[in-house]
Design a protein around this motif. Sequence first.
Motif, mmCIF file in Angstrom:
data_model
loop_
_atom_site.group_PDB
_atom_site.id
_atom_site.type_symbol
_atom_site.label_atom_id
_atom_site.label_comp_id
_atom_site.label_asym_id
_atom_site.label_seq_id
_atom_site.Cartn_x
_atom_site.Cartn_y
_atom_site.Cartn_z
ATOM 1 N N LEU A 146 11.110 46.131 -4.619
ATOM 2 C CA LEU A 146 12.018 45.065 -5.049
ATOM 3 C C LEU A 146 11.810 44.747 -6.532
ATOM 4 O O LEU A 146 12.776 44.539 -7.270
ATOM 5 C CB LEU A 146 11.789 43.807 -4.209
ATOM 6 C CG LEU A 146 12.240 43.889 -2.737
ATOM 7 C CD1 LEU A 146 11.757 42.668 -1.964
ATOM 8 C CD2 LEU A 146 13.752 44.011 -2.622
ATOM 9 N N LEU A 147 10.544 44.717 -6.956
ATOM 10 C CA LEU A 147 10.254 44.467 -8.369
ATOM 11 C C LEU A 147 10.771 45.598 -9.246
ATOM 12 O O LEU A 147 11.339 45.368 -10.310
ATOM 13 C CB LEU A 147 8.743 44.303 -8.567
ATOM 14 C CG LEU A 147 8.121 43.022 -7.997
ATOM 15 C CD1 LEU A 147 6.604 43.126 -7.998
ATOM 16 C CD2 LEU A 147 8.563 41.806 -8.803
ATOM 17 N N GLU A 148 10.572 46.827 -8.777
ATOM 18 C CA GLU A 148 11.050 47.991 -9.532
ATOM 19 C C GLU A 148 12.573 47.985 -9.643
ATOM 20 O O GLU A 148 13.137 48.454 -10.634
ATOM 21 C CB GLU A 148 10.586 49.276 -8.851
ATOM 22 C CG GLU A 148 10.881 50.538 -9.644
ATOM 23 C CD GLU A 148 10.388 51.790 -8.941
ATOM 24 O OE1 GLU A 148 10.769 52.889 -9.384
ATOM 25 O OE2 GLU A 148 9.631 51.672 -7.962
ATOM 26 N N GLY A 149 13.232 47.440 -8.614
ATOM 27 C CA GLY A 149 14.689 47.367 -8.627
ATOM 28 C C GLY A 149 15.241 46.272 -9.515
ATOM 29 O O GLY A 149 16.465 46.117 -9.620
ATOM 30 N N GLY A 150 14.354 45.477 -10.122
ATOM 31 C CA GLY A 150 14.804 44.466 -11.066
ATOM 32 C C GLY A 150 14.762 43.039 -10.550
ATOM 33 O O GLY A 150 15.124 42.109 -11.272
ATOM 34 N N MET A 151 14.305 42.827 -9.330
ATOM 35 C CA MET A 151 14.234 41.476 -8.794
ATOM 36 C C MET A 151 13.100 40.713 -9.480
ATOM 37 O O MET A 151 12.053 41.278 -9.783
ATOM 38 C CB MET A 151 14.007 41.512 -7.277
ATOM 39 C CG MET A 151 14.101 40.148 -6.608
ATOM 40 S SD MET A 151 13.956 40.235 -4.794
ATOM 41 C CE MET A 151 15.523 41.018 -4.373
ATOM 42 N N THR A 152 13.300 39.438 -9.717
ATOM 43 C CA THR A 152 12.279 38.632 -10.381
ATOM 44 C C THR A 152 11.077 38.408 -9.465
ATOM 45 O O THR A 152 11.199 38.439 -8.232
ATOM 46 C CB THR A 152 12.839 37.259 -10.788
ATOM 47 O OG1 THR A 152 13.205 36.528 -9.611
ATOM 48 C CG2 THR A 152 14.058 37.417 -11.692
ATOM 49 N N LYS A 153 9.918 38.180 -10.078
ATOM 50 C CA LYS A 153 8.705 37.937 -9.296
ATOM 51 C C LYS A 153 8.841 36.702 -8.417
ATOM 52 O O LYS A 153 8.389 36.687 -7.269
ATOM 53 C CB LYS A 153 7.513 37.767 -10.238
ATOM 54 C CG LYS A 153 7.114 39.035 -10.972
ATOM 55 C CD LYS A 153 5.881 38.807 -11.838
ATOM 56 C CE LYS A 153 5.455 40.103 -12.533
ATOM 57 N NZ LYS A 153 4.240 39.891 -13.366
ATOM 58 N N ALA A 154 9.473 35.673 -8.955
ATOM 59 C CA ALA A 154 9.635 34.436 -8.189
ATOM 60 C C ALA A 154 10.473 34.668 -6.932
ATOM 61 O O ALA A 154 10.154 34.154 -5.845
ATOM 62 C CB ALA A 154 10.282 33.360 -9.054
ATOM 63 N N ARG A 155 11.528 35.463 -7.065
ATOM 64 C CA ARG A 155 12.383 35.716 -5.914
ATOM 65 C C ARG A 155 11.676 36.579 -4.870
ATOM 66 O O ARG A 155 11.818 36.354 -3.669
ATOM 67 C CB ARG A 155 13.679 36.390 -6.369
ATOM 68 C CG ARG A 155 14.727 36.489 -5.270
ATOM 69 C CD ARG A 155 16.009 37.096 -5.770
ATOM 70 N NE ARG A 155 16.948 37.274 -4.678
ATOM 71 C CZ ARG A 155 18.082 37.959 -4.779
ATOM 72 N NH1 ARG A 155 18.413 38.523 -5.934
ATOM 73 N NH2 ARG A 155 18.884 38.077 -3.749
ATOM 74 N N VAL A 156 10.918 37.568 -5.342
ATOM 75 C CA VAL A 156 10.159 38.409 -4.406
ATOM 76 C C VAL A 156 9.169 37.561 -3.618
ATOM 77 O O VAL A 156 9.053 37.687 -2.391
ATOM 78 C CB VAL A 156 9.416 39.533 -5.162
ATOM 79 C CG1 VAL A 156 8.451 40.259 -4.226
ATOM 80 C CG2 VAL A 156 10.420 40.527 -5.744
ATOM 81 N N MET A 157 8.444 36.691 -4.314
ATOM 82 C CA MET A 157 7.489 35.824 -3.641
ATOM 83 C C MET A 157 8.184 34.892 -2.662
ATOM 84 O O MET A 157 7.677 34.635 -1.562
ATOM 85 C CB MET A 157 6.701 35.001 -4.669
ATOM 86 C CG MET A 157 5.767 35.831 -5.533
ATOM 87 S SD MET A 157 4.559 36.762 -4.564
ATOM 88 C CE MET A 157 3.668 35.444 -3.772
#
Length: 234
Positions: A146-157
Amino acid sequence: MSQAILWGLVAASPLFVGAVLALLRTWPPRWLGIVLGFGAGALMASIAFELWQEGLNIAGPIPLITGVVAGALAYFTADRMLDARAAKSKDRSAGAPLALGALLDGIPEQLVLGIGLASGEPVSIALVVAIVVSNLPESIGSAADLLEGGMTKARVMLIWAGIAVICAVATVAGFALASVTGDAFRSAASGFAAGALLVMLVDSMVPDAQQKAKTVTGLATVLGFALAAGLSLA
């Protein structure tokens, strides 16, 4: 009820911890593929030695197979909906199917855990370790993708914290519903988790691991299966 809350948090926490580990460092693709392959093997063992066998022992094949079919269809349908949504936004991450699989597996699996606690069944340390072994690589792999795909760290968490909380609440719900559910429900819930996981493994987790880790994927998968199977049988 306090036991259900405690064990619900213990069983769900690897989902959140895995996301944290993915944020703390950048995982090289090869290592990420090895982690995914290891997790896939652990999940295969969980399906074979916990979900399927337990469901079969509790209420026989009919509720179990009904749950398997329902779980497979639920994952397939939800994943197709993710595909359609991603096609419109042109933002499809390989981690999304793994997160979906963790949710559709975690809810029924922890419902069964809560029902078992209400029935007075002891929780084995081996089972807890097996849950960690299977869930931790799944969340690491999904969060990293998800991070590699461009999603922000806050959203992943936020996504993985939400999944962990929902799964923990499912344990408490299972404990509360124990008096109005029977063996057929527990068997079907185990089957639902197994069916959703099987489709996720074939469609997403194993192909993603193979793409990243190449020739060592099979070895990592066997090691994950052997460890989780050994813990399940301990």
